[in-house]
Scaffold this motif. Structure first.
Motif, short mmCIF file in Angstrom:
data_model
loop_
_atom_site.label_atom_id
_atom_site.label_comp_id
_atom_site.label_asym_id
_atom_site.label_seq_id
_atom_site.Cartn_x
_atom_site.Cartn_y
_atom_site.Cartn_z
N ASN A 137 -36.86 4.08 14.61
CA ASN A 137 -35.91 5.11 15.06
C ASN A 137 -35.34 4.73 16.43
OD1 ASN A 137 -35.90 7.96 16.86
ND2 ASN A 137 -34.70 8.00 14.96
N GLU A 181 -26.90 8.90 17.89
CA GLU A 181 -27.64 8.83 16.62
C GLU A 181 -29.14 9.06 16.72
OE1 GLU A 181 -25.82 5.17 14.65
OE2 GLU A 181 -25.13 6.90 13.50
N ARG A 182 -29.74 8.84 17.89
CA ARG A 182 -31.20 8.89 18.01
C ARG A 182 -31.77 10.27 17.69
NH1 ARG A 182 -34.16 6.43 22.08
NH2 ARG A 182 -32.98 4.55 21.69
N SER A 183 -31.00 11.33 17.99
CA SER A 183 -31.52 12.68 17.73
C SER A 183 -31.72 12.93 16.24
CB SER A 183 -30.57 13.74 18.28
OG SER A 183 -30.42 13.57 19.66
N LEU A 184 -31.02 12.16 15.42
CA LEU A 184 -31.24 12.27 13.97
C LEU A 184 -32.47 11.45 13.61
CD1 LEU A 184 -27.53 11.79 12.89
CD2 LEU A 184 -28.82 13.92 12.91
N PRO A 185 -33.18 11.85 12.55
CA PRO A 185 -34.43 11.14 12.23
C PRO A 185 -34.17 9.82 11.50
CG PRO A 185 -34.10 12.98 10.74
CD PRO A 185 -32.98 13.03 11.71
N LEU A 186 -33.25 9.02 12.00
CA LEU A 186 -32.91 7.75 11.35
C LEU A 186 -34.08 6.78 11.43
CD1 LEU A 186 -29.26 7.36 12.59
CD2 LEU A 186 -29.96 7.07 10.22
#
Lengths: 152, 393
Positions: B127, B135-140
């Motif tokens: 992540n 994008e980091r706040s999304l659980p990618l």
């Protein structure tokens, strides 16, 4: 023989500057619940999230363009497994091309029952119309908004 | 460039979930010793070392190449660390090739290892490869990133979850014949379909394991190989190609590369084929070791390699193509592939090692009969950095 192990835990703090482009974008979300993209003048494409320059033409982007709140799903997944330091499952997220944009913006999907993956995946199928919803209290982050299937 | 560059030594661990008997440098050394013995050389013969190491946080040691330098006999030698994420291993071999092809060195060692199983938070580490601003706040993570590729590929071409499961069944059958593979137990389409859903439509058995082990290779100039009377197979084509960063730019309108496909991987393969003189991969390639950590990604990799038209590889697999024993074209991932073994820092090097063993005729039970032309690939970053190679007997 006895083999030993040692446990380690990294806790490292950063304070990231967002820069001018992302700062302006997030202030509009925080203060006005509006999403903007930035136009690449050479190709005419509106980049959302906004970038200071186009990855294709490598030219600086120029004018700000308001996009959404409607859009279409371009990609999704529904996570059913628990990963350390990530949200409790199930949750759905993915990418939406907002009206007026040419690229897709990442965000969570809400308003869909996720227990049955087969059913949920149909409600989140690529091409599905969605609408952007904003949180009451906003901090200037991608978590200030999410997408829900538009009422049909 | 004077003459060809050959592979003269190969070493790899028998990959496992954990290696509590070996520290990180011990594991690097394990592979290096096998490769050096295979080449029949002494450490004094090695002129440069290319060190294969992907994100540090996976082994939990910052710039762990510092620690690995002793394990590769790096003292008094040129030493260079390479990191292109999952493509690191192939980028390392390409860098070693560059040292030889440029005439700067005659003999180069490339090596590395990974202990992914020691990281309790590998999807947290992955992540952290995403932009902290948008994008980091999304659980990618890598699983859901490539699950979204599966959703797009299925939407465009009609791939089913059973098609994905068929890839797993094929690769596990192959891995059962490979002593170096981590997951060697055969499975069925039904078992894959019954495994728990991780990230729609990717199930547990559609995912690669977290492996520990090392890989090393020795490359040398044709002149050196002939002077010393060494055995070799030859690197006849190679290339790199990259995608831009944002996943959301690979969809929408007017994009260059669709996240369903592997656009830059295709570009890299075409460049490699031009260099090696391959005109029709379907007729000329006998064996392919393609980097595919999730079952769905094997399809777009096969298509990027020119072994099938875009969107048609699931149907070809249904008809028996790509499996050991097929009479219709190249066998894909006879080692079991990344789906059965993933020690990230060296996974893409293992692809070349396995393709090389095949054209060398040294692949044991997993040998593709009569293989003389092999191809290999590696993918890294957020499906972003691609490397490809052609090896020939």
């Amino acid at each position: 023989m006895e083999l030993l192990k040692r446990q380690e835990d990294w806790k490292i703090t950063y304070t990231h500057a967002l820069g001018e482009t992302a700062s302006w974008f997030y202030v509009q979300i925080r203060d006005h619940a509006k999403i903007y993209g930035k136009r690449d003048a050479r190709s005419g494409r509106v980049l959302v999230p906004p970038r200071a320059f186009s990855d294709q033409t490598l030219e600086p982007t120029t004018d700000w363009v308001e996009v959404g709140p409607g859009g279409v799903i371009e990609a999704f997944t529904i996570v059913y497994d628990k990963f350390n330091n990530l949200p409790d499952p199930p949750y759905a997220f993915g990418y939406v091309m907002l009206d007026g944009a040419d690229t897709a913006l990442g965000g969570f999907f809400k308003g869909v029952e996720l227990a049955n993956g087969e059913e949920a995946s149909k409600r989140l199928a690529i091409g599905t119309r969605v609408v952007t919803r904003f949180a009451e209290k906003r901090t200037g982050d991608v978590l200030d908004f999410w997408f829900e299937p538009a009422a049909s | 460039m004077t003459g060809r560059v050959g592979i003269i030594g190969i070493g790899q661990s028998n990959f496992q979930p954990r290696r509590n008997d070996a520290s990180y440098p011990d594991l690097v050394r394990e592979a290096v010793v096998i490769a050096m013995r295979d080449a029949g050389l002494d450490f004094d013969d090695i002129q440069a070392v290319v060190y294969s190491l992907s994100p540090d946080a996976m082994v939990g040691i910052g710039n762990a190449e510092r620690l690995g330098v002793d394990a590769v006999g790096g003292r008094n030698k040129r030493f260079l660390r390479i990191n292109t994420g999952g493509a690191t291993g192939i980028s390392s071999v390409i860098t070693a090739w560059t040292h030889v092809a440029s005439g700067a060195c005659d003999v180069v060692l490339t090596a590395g290892a990974d202990k992914v199983g020691e990281c309790g938070d590998s999807q947290t580490v992955l992540n952290k490869i995403w932009d902290p601003i948008y994008e980091r706040s999304l659980p990618l993570g890598t699983i859901n990133m490539l699950a979204m590729s599966a959703v797009r590929y299925a939407h465009k071409y009609g791939m089913t979850q059973e098609d994905m499961a068929r890839v797993v069944a094929k690769n596990r059958r192959h891995a059962s014949k490979n002593p170096h593979a981590h997951l060697r137990k055969e499975t069925t389409i039904e078992e894959v379909m019954a495994s728990r859903m991780v990230s729609w439509p990717v199930k547990l058995f559609d995912c690669c394991p977290q492996s520990s082990g090392g890989c090393a290779m020795v490359l040398a100039s044709e002149r050196y190989i002939k002077q010393r009377g060494l055995e070799a197979v030859w690197i006849t084509g190679l290339a790199h190609s990259s995608e831009t960063y944002y996943l959301g730019d690979r969809m929408g309108r007017g994009f260059t590369a669709d996240h369903a496909d592997a656009h830059a991987l295709g570009a890299s393969f075409r460049k490699s084929f031009r260099m090696s003189g391959i005109k029709d991969a379907r007729k000329e390639v006998h064996v392919a070791e393609l980097y595919a950590p999730f079952s769905n990604t094997e399809f777009h990799s096969i298509e990027a390699a020119g072994l099938a038209d875009i969107g048609t590889s699931p149907a070809m697999l249904r008809e028996g193509a790509f499996a050991l024993g097929t009479n219709a074209g190249a066998v894909v991932n006879p080692s079991g592939g990344v789906l059965c073994t993933n020690a990230i820092a060296v996974t893409a090097m293992v692809r070349i090692a396995e393709a090389a063993l095949q054209v060398w005729g040294r692949a044991g039970e997993r040998q593709v009969k009569g293989a003389r032309v092999g191809i290999a690939s590696g993918n890294g970053g957020d499906h972003q950095f691609f490397g490809t190679m052609v090896v020939e007997a």
